[in-house]
Design an enzyme around this catalytic site. Structure first.
Site, PDB file in Angstrom:
ATOM      1  N   GLY A 216      33.111  40.782  44.811  1.00 12.35           N
ATOM      2  CA  GLY A 216      33.234  39.653  43.435  1.00 12.35           C
ATOM      3  C   GLY A 216      32.810  39.115  41.989  1.00 12.35           C
ATOM      4  CE1 TYR A 399      35.555  26.563  45.792  1.00 13.65           C
ATOM      5  CE2 TYR A 399      34.870  25.279  44.168  1.00 13.65           C
ATOM      6  CZ  TYR A 399      35.027  25.783  44.826  1.00 13.65           C
ATOM      7  OH  TYR A 399      33.696  26.237  44.674  1.00 13.65           O
ATOM      8  CB  VAL A 438      42.196  38.056  44.860  1.00 19.67           C
ATOM      9  CG1 VAL A 438      41.653  38.137  46.140  1.00 19.67           C
ATOM     10  CG2 VAL A 438      43.511  37.136  44.269  1.00 19.67           C
TER      11      VAL A 438
END
Length: 563
Positions: A216, A399, A438
């Site tokens: 990430g 979130y 992603v």
């Protein structure tokens, strides 16, 4: 056959099961099997299988090939008894069973089993129990009757000889993959390094520490610092090393390729593989920085974790993805079927909110700064970054207004406190709000996959789409220098999500969201691109990689020149 308590038994001779363990059992036993598989996948133990009332079968010959230095197959019974299987193997070795534990040993080992359910004897940062010897170095194997676990000797695999090769196929379960393709991960890292090179030289950095460096935004930060800013970079992560014929994790293979490239170019890149929350790993980092690096110019904190063991209190905190105050109802994509469906999640309890804040908030970031500052390892003008996300209105309930959002609020408050400490020396601390990409962490967020698939289509049509590496390049090249001059939002945050949050982009995403369903998912979104990005997290679906061919799975993290 070895009896392990009155109602549990382990069959080590019949039909073998290949690890990770997958048992199709009904009712509570299925939950036990899933918990066992999760512990194995996280690399905490070789195998933990709890089962009462019927045999559980394991392949004993697999056990000794799990990871270098791990010698014991731990098998526990849910009825409170435990036994062990000696996983001896290798040239000249033999495989057999430990004798059934004596009555006096059973109570002691049952207590260890209860302790083990909290993770204590299995956490790599805390060590195992009983004597431990590495196979192949001339020293004895673990004493019989003990529970032993050795960490690998270094970051690569132990032993010499030809490297194992095998065909690695994807085994995707929801938002995780049980396997990772070494060459696919390597090719993806090579392409990300090329993105950094094409951006041209970035502002130079001396020494950089990246916490959460293997996937990430953490991996992107490591690549941008090492190959763009010519930094001497130290990364910290917790990844599964390859062992025998068992592949490592995607994060391991990402770093193995980054290390290979860095070593070939004479760049200084090192990795410490361990639990970043733990005191011992922090002390190892301080030792490495003192001996081979020097004070830091930049600390990047990019840690996303499912749990945290609090060494001070002895408590274990866990991350929960839930709304706060009221249940969540909304659209999402089922990653197994690719269908749009309605998701429903109950509101979090106060304990779940607190646990998430303890894991994902700013406590550990502040602890790292305390450790480094106290050791004289922050250079004058040192800067530190942590990453967060806001996103559009469509993901707010789960979130930003959910448990993760509470944790991110704590993270931002921590940044303000740290910045006050570092500003006197010309440095600072910021939270960078990044674009939706992603990652393994984001894939677990309900509604995020659908939002991201729509967003990717809209931004690609406009030519403004970025991946994590493009974002890291823009952060180091443009946004971090600007933050030093005060170019932040009203809450002191760096806005790397500016292109995602353009009103026209958000309006277009919302319009598509209202019309999208399973039948028009491919037409109205870039779900194909989202799915490709997701599979590439684990090294699959990368163009140019021959997935039918055998590939080397035992790929070490090469040492930095002079390390």
């Amino acid at each position: 056959m070895e009896e392990v308590g009155a109602r549990c038994r382990i069959d080590l001779r019949e039909r073998p099961l290949r690890l990770p363990v997958e048992l199709d059992l009904p009712g509570p036993d299925a939950l036990v099997a899933r918990l066992a598989r999760r512990e194995i996948e996280r690399g905490r133990v070789d195998a933990v299988v709890e089962r009462c009332g019927a045999p559980v079968e394991l392949d004993l010959e697999v056990a000794h090939r799990l990871r270098p230095g791990v010698h014991r197959l731990r098998v526990g019974g849910a009825c409170g008894r435990s036994g062990g299987a000696d996983a001896r193997g290798g040239a000249g070795g033999r495989r057999g069973l430990l004798p059934a534990p004596a009555a006096g040993d059973r109570e002691r080992r049952a207590e260890e089993q209860q302790d083990g359910e909290s993770g204590a004897p299995y956490r790599g940062s805390r060590g195992g129990r009983g004597p431990c010897r590495h196979r192949g170095d001339g020293t004895p194997w673990p004493e019989r009757g003990t529970i032993a676990r050795c960490a690998p000797r270094g970051l690569g695999s132990a032993g010499g000889g030809p490297l194992p090769r095998q065909v690695v196929a994807p085994r995707i379960r929801g938002f995780i993959s049980l396997t990772a393709h070494p060459e696919g991960c390597a090719e993806r890292v090579r392409r990300e390094v090329d993105i950094v090179r094409r951006a041209g030289p970035l502002p130079p950095l001396g020494n950089v520490l990246v916490i959460g460096s293997s996937t990430g935004y953490g991996l992107a930060s490591l690549l941008a610092a090492t190959f763009g800013s010519n930094a001497a970079t130290l990364g910290v992560c917790l990844e599964r090393a390859p062992g025998g014929d068992r592949p490592g994790s995607a994060g391991w293979y990402n770093l193995a390729e980054a290390h290979r490239i860095a070593a070939s170019e004479g760049r200084h890149l090192e990795t410490i593989n361990g639990d970043a929350f733990s005191g011992p790993v922090k002390r190892r980092v301080v030792e490495a920085l003192t001996e081979r690096f020097g004070p830091l110019d930049l600390l990047v904190y990019s840690l996303a974790a499912p749990r945290r063991d609090d060494e001070a209190s002895g408590e274990t905190w866990r991350t929960t993805l839930k709304p706060v105050g009221s249940p969540f109802r909304g659209k999402t994509i089922d990653l197994r079927s690719g269908e749009v469906r309605e998701a429903s999640i109950e509101a979090a309890s106060p304990e779940e909110i607190e646990g998430t804040v303890r894991v994902m908030g700013g406590d550990d970031w502040a602890a790292w700064v305390d450790e480094l500052q106290g050791s004289g390892l922050l250079a004058p003008g040192a800067r530190t970054l942590a990453y967060s996300y806001v996103g559009g209105e469509l993901t707010q309930a789960i979130y930003r207004h959910g448990t993760i959002g509470r944790a991110k609020e704590h993270l931002e408050a921590t940044a303000r406190a740290l910045s006050g400490r570092l500003a006197a020396g010309g440095g600072g601390a910021w939270v960078s709000l990044n674009k939706a990409v992603v990652t393994q962490a984001s894939a677990a967020i309900p509604a995020f996959a659908l939002y991201a698939a729509i967003l990717f289509r809209v931004m690609k049509e406009r030519g403004t789409h970025e991946g994590a590496t493009e974002q890291a390049v823009r952060l180091l090249r443009d946004r971090l220098p600007a933050a030093l001059q005060g170019d932040v939002d009203g809450e002191g945050r760096i806005r790397l999500d500016d292109r995602e949050m353009e009103p026209s982009v958000q309006a277009r995403v919302a319009e598509i969201w209202g019309r999208i369903e399973s039948g028009n998912l491919a037409e109205l979104s870039d779900y194909r691109g989202y799915r490709r990005d997701f599979e590439q997290l684990f090294g699959f679906g990368v163009e140019g990689v021959d997935y039918a061919a055998e590939t080397e799975i035992d790929r070490p993290l090469q040492a930095a020149p002079g390390a």
